[in-house]
Design a protein around this motif. Structure first.
Motif, PDB file in Angstrom:
ATOM      1  N   PHE A   1       0.837  -1.198   0.000  1.00 33.78           N
ATOM      2  CA  PHE A   1       0.000   0.000   0.000  1.00 33.78           C
ATOM      3  C   PHE A   1       0.875   1.251   0.000  1.00 33.78           C
ATOM      4  CE2 PHE A   1      -2.250   3.580   1.554  1.00 33.78           C
ATOM      5  CZ  PHE A   1      -3.491   3.466   0.949  1.00 33.78           C
TER       6      PHE A   1
ATOM      7  N   PHE B   1      -6.592  16.261   2.481  1.00 29.45           N
ATOM      8  CA  PHE B   1      -6.484  15.252   1.430  1.00 29.45           C
ATOM      9  C   PHE B   1      -7.745  14.416   1.348  1.00 29.45           C
ATOM     10  CE2 PHE B   1      -5.760  11.329   3.878  1.00 29.45           C
ATOM     11  CZ  PHE B   1      -5.429  11.830   5.121  1.00 29.45           C
TER      12      PHE B   1
ATOM     13  N   GLY C   1      -9.143  10.304  -0.317  1.00 35.07           N
ATOM     14  CA  GLY C   1      -8.702   8.998  -0.804  1.00 35.07           C
ATOM     15  C   GLY C   1      -9.876   8.327  -1.482  1.00 35.07           C
TER      16      GLY C   1
ATOM     17  N   TYR D   1      -5.357   3.481  -6.060  1.00 37.17           N
ATOM     18  CA  TYR D   1      -5.708   4.442  -5.016  1.00 37.17           C
ATOM     19  C   TYR D   1      -5.455   5.848  -5.565  1.00 37.17           C
ATOM     20  CZ  TYR D   1      -5.916   6.615  -0.396  1.00 37.17           C
ATOM     21  OH  TYR D   1      -6.255   7.396   0.681  1.00 37.17           O
TER      22      TYR D   1
ATOM     23  N   TYR E   1      -4.752  -2.566   2.586  1.00 41.68           N
ATOM     24  CA  TYR E   1      -4.070  -1.740   3.582  1.00 41.68           C
ATOM     25  C   TYR E   1      -3.690  -2.603   4.785  1.00 41.68           C
ATOM     26  CZ  TYR E   1      -2.934   2.378   6.307  1.00 41.68           C
ATOM     27  OH  TYR E   1      -2.268   3.326   7.040  1.00 41.68           O
TER      28      TYR E   1
ATOM     29  N   LYS F   1     -10.660  15.974   6.697  1.00 42.63           N
ATOM     30  CA  LYS F   1      -9.519  15.117   6.368  1.00 42.63           C
ATOM     31  C   LYS F   1      -8.286  16.031   6.296  1.00 42.63           C
ATOM     32  CE  LYS F   1      -9.158  10.744   3.989  1.00 42.63           C
ATOM     33  NZ  LYS F   1      -8.923   9.935   5.192  1.00 42.63           N
TER      34      LYS F   1
ATOM     35  N   THR G   1      -7.532   5.264  10.866  1.00 45.75           N
ATOM     36  CA  THR G   1      -7.416   4.870   9.461  1.00 45.75           C
ATOM     37  C   THR G   1      -8.763   4.427   8.896  1.00 45.75           C
ATOM     38  OG1 THR G   1      -6.790   2.684  10.256  1.00 45.75           O
ATOM     39  CG2 THR G   1      -5.000   4.138   9.551  1.00 45.75           C
TER      40      THR G   1
ATOM     41  N   GLY H   1     -13.245   1.882   5.541  1.00 43.37           N
ATOM     42  CA  GLY H   1     -12.508   3.018   5.004  1.00 43.37           C
ATOM     43  C   GLY H   1     -12.140   2.750   3.555  1.00 43.37           C
ATOM     44  N   THR H   2     -11.728   3.783   2.850  1.00 43.31           N
ATOM     45  CA  THR H   2     -11.357   3.578   1.444  1.00 43.31           C
ATOM     46  C   THR H   2     -10.133   2.684   1.356  1.00 43.31           C
ATOM     47  OG1 THR H   2     -12.296   5.674   0.794  1.00 43.31           O
ATOM     48  CG2 THR H   2     -10.643   4.745  -0.682  1.00 43.31           C
ATOM     49  N   ALA H   3      -9.094   3.047   2.091  1.00 47.14           N
ATOM     50  CA  ALA H   3      -7.871   2.241   2.041  1.00 47.14           C
ATOM     51  C   ALA H   3      -8.104   0.894   2.715  1.00 47.14           C
ATOM     52  CB  ALA H   3      -6.730   2.988   2.720  1.00 47.14           C
TER      53      ALA H   3
END
Ligand code: COI
Length: 354
Positions: free
Chosen positions: A27, A72, A74, A138, A170, A195, A234, A300-302
């Motif tokens: 990742f 940021f 993601g 990503y 992740y 974020k 996270t 979460g996205t990751a």
């Protein structure tokens, strides 16, 4: 106004893709060939460009480096069976980025700038979208203050960028988390819902202490009393208690997770009972002891849907039931994965084709 005809493109001389082992992607360590950039100057977004991914010069007085005026996002792109690029819920990320921008005294990013920058970049680097199981591209949009000034004030100049990287999971194993009741990630009135880069920097030290004891992450509690579960830094956290999906209600101190929202929407769509409310540490620990907490996972996205193997509290580790018995989190993981790859219906119109 943004003039979208003006995304200039400078292509890399030779792609680096042959150096990447798509069967073993870590990742966040491998970046695709290009990146998107735009500058905010004199009240206007300008100089929209795609350039080869690489280092960039900046003033040592850049306030983002000193004071953390940076935000940021993601999100992820996948390939469908015909090789088309699909991005999951990009407009939700665009909206959340602007919520963060407002909280951090930064200019908002117009929808066309965010979407056209992302589309052009992904179109150019579409061969970087992995098709191996469990992987994706990503996408990391981010913005930082870019004045050359070390006085404390909101900047006048900003840089918005998008970089992308092919990623695998992740967390490669179910996660071990510990309930944190001393350190604080975010408080009422703070920036926890945004974020903002600093939220993550400030969380590193307490997370490191937990990692030294064998945990992957923390479950943060509220900053006032440390009595109520919030999120995991996270990822957001969710529990199946008896037959109800329960997750902390949003507020100032919890990230407005897009995966969180997707899971809740799907659960409601399937007729599952959902509660967004305060969850006390006592309720959670009692539920772990008496078996009422059937499932626990991060969203979460990751992290995607990250099964929680155990929860540590006051020196005790409470194990959750075996992963294969977790009906809801396995189902939602599968469904979301299929949907993101264009392999199952998309009743909410979440999947965006580049
Ligand atoms: C994401 O899930 O996209 C995040 O930004 C979290 C971070 C741990 C990578």
């Amino acid at each position: 106004m943004v003039d979208l005809d003006k995304i200039s493109i400078q292509k890399i001389a030779k792609t680096k893709i042959s150096e990447v082992d798509f069967e073993k992607i870590p990742f966040g360590k491998v970046y695709s060939d290009h990146m998107f950039m735009a500058d905010y100057k004199e009240g206007q977004w300008q100089n929209l460009r795609i350039v080869p991914y690489g280092y960039m010069p900046m003033s040592p007085a850049t306030p983002a480096l000193h004071y953390g005026q940076s935000i940021f996002e993601g999100l992820k792109a996948y390939k469908n069976e015909s090789g088309e690029a699909l991005v999951f819920r990009p407009l939700a990320n665009w909206k959340r980025m602007n919520v963060s921008a407002e909280r951090m005294c930064m200019p908002t990013v117009p929808e066309e700038l965010f979407m056209d920058g992302m589309n052009t970049l992904i179109d150019l680097d579409r061969q970087w979208i992995p098709s191996t199981d469990g992987s994706s591209l990503y996408i990391r949009p981010f913005m930082f203050s870019a004045d050359e000034y070390i006085g404390i004030k909101p900047s006048d100049n900003f840089t918005f960028m998008i970089i992308t990287c092919p990623v695998g999971a992740y967390y490669s194993t179910p996660v071990k988390v510990r309930i944190e009741q001393h350190y604080t990630r975010a408080a009422e009135g703070g920036t926890g819902f945004a974020k903002a880069g600093g939220n993550y920097g400030g969380a590193l030290y307490p997370a490191k202490l937990a990692q030294q004891d064998g945990y992957h992450q923390l479950i943060w509690t509220d900053g006032k009393e440390h009595k109520y579960v919030e999120e995991s830094g996270t990822m957001n956290v969710m529990f199946v208690i008896d037959d109800t999906l329960v997750t902390p209600a949003l507020g100032d101190s919890i990230l407005r997770g897009i995966t969180r929202d997707s899971v809740l929407s799907l659960a409601r769509h399937w007729g599952i009972k959902v509660e967004e409310r305060r969850i006390s540490v006592d309720e959670l620990v009692d539920g772990l002891k008496n078996g009422r907490v059937k499932e626990a996972f991060g969203a979460g996205t990751a992290a995607t849907i990250a099964h929680i193997e155990l929860i540590g509290h006051n020196g005790e580790d409470y194990y959750l039931p075996p992963i294969e018995k977790r009906e809801f989190s396995n189902k939602v993981f599968r469904e979301l994965d299929l949907m993101k790859r264009g392999l199952s219906p998309d009743p909410f119109d979440w999947v965006y084709k580049v």
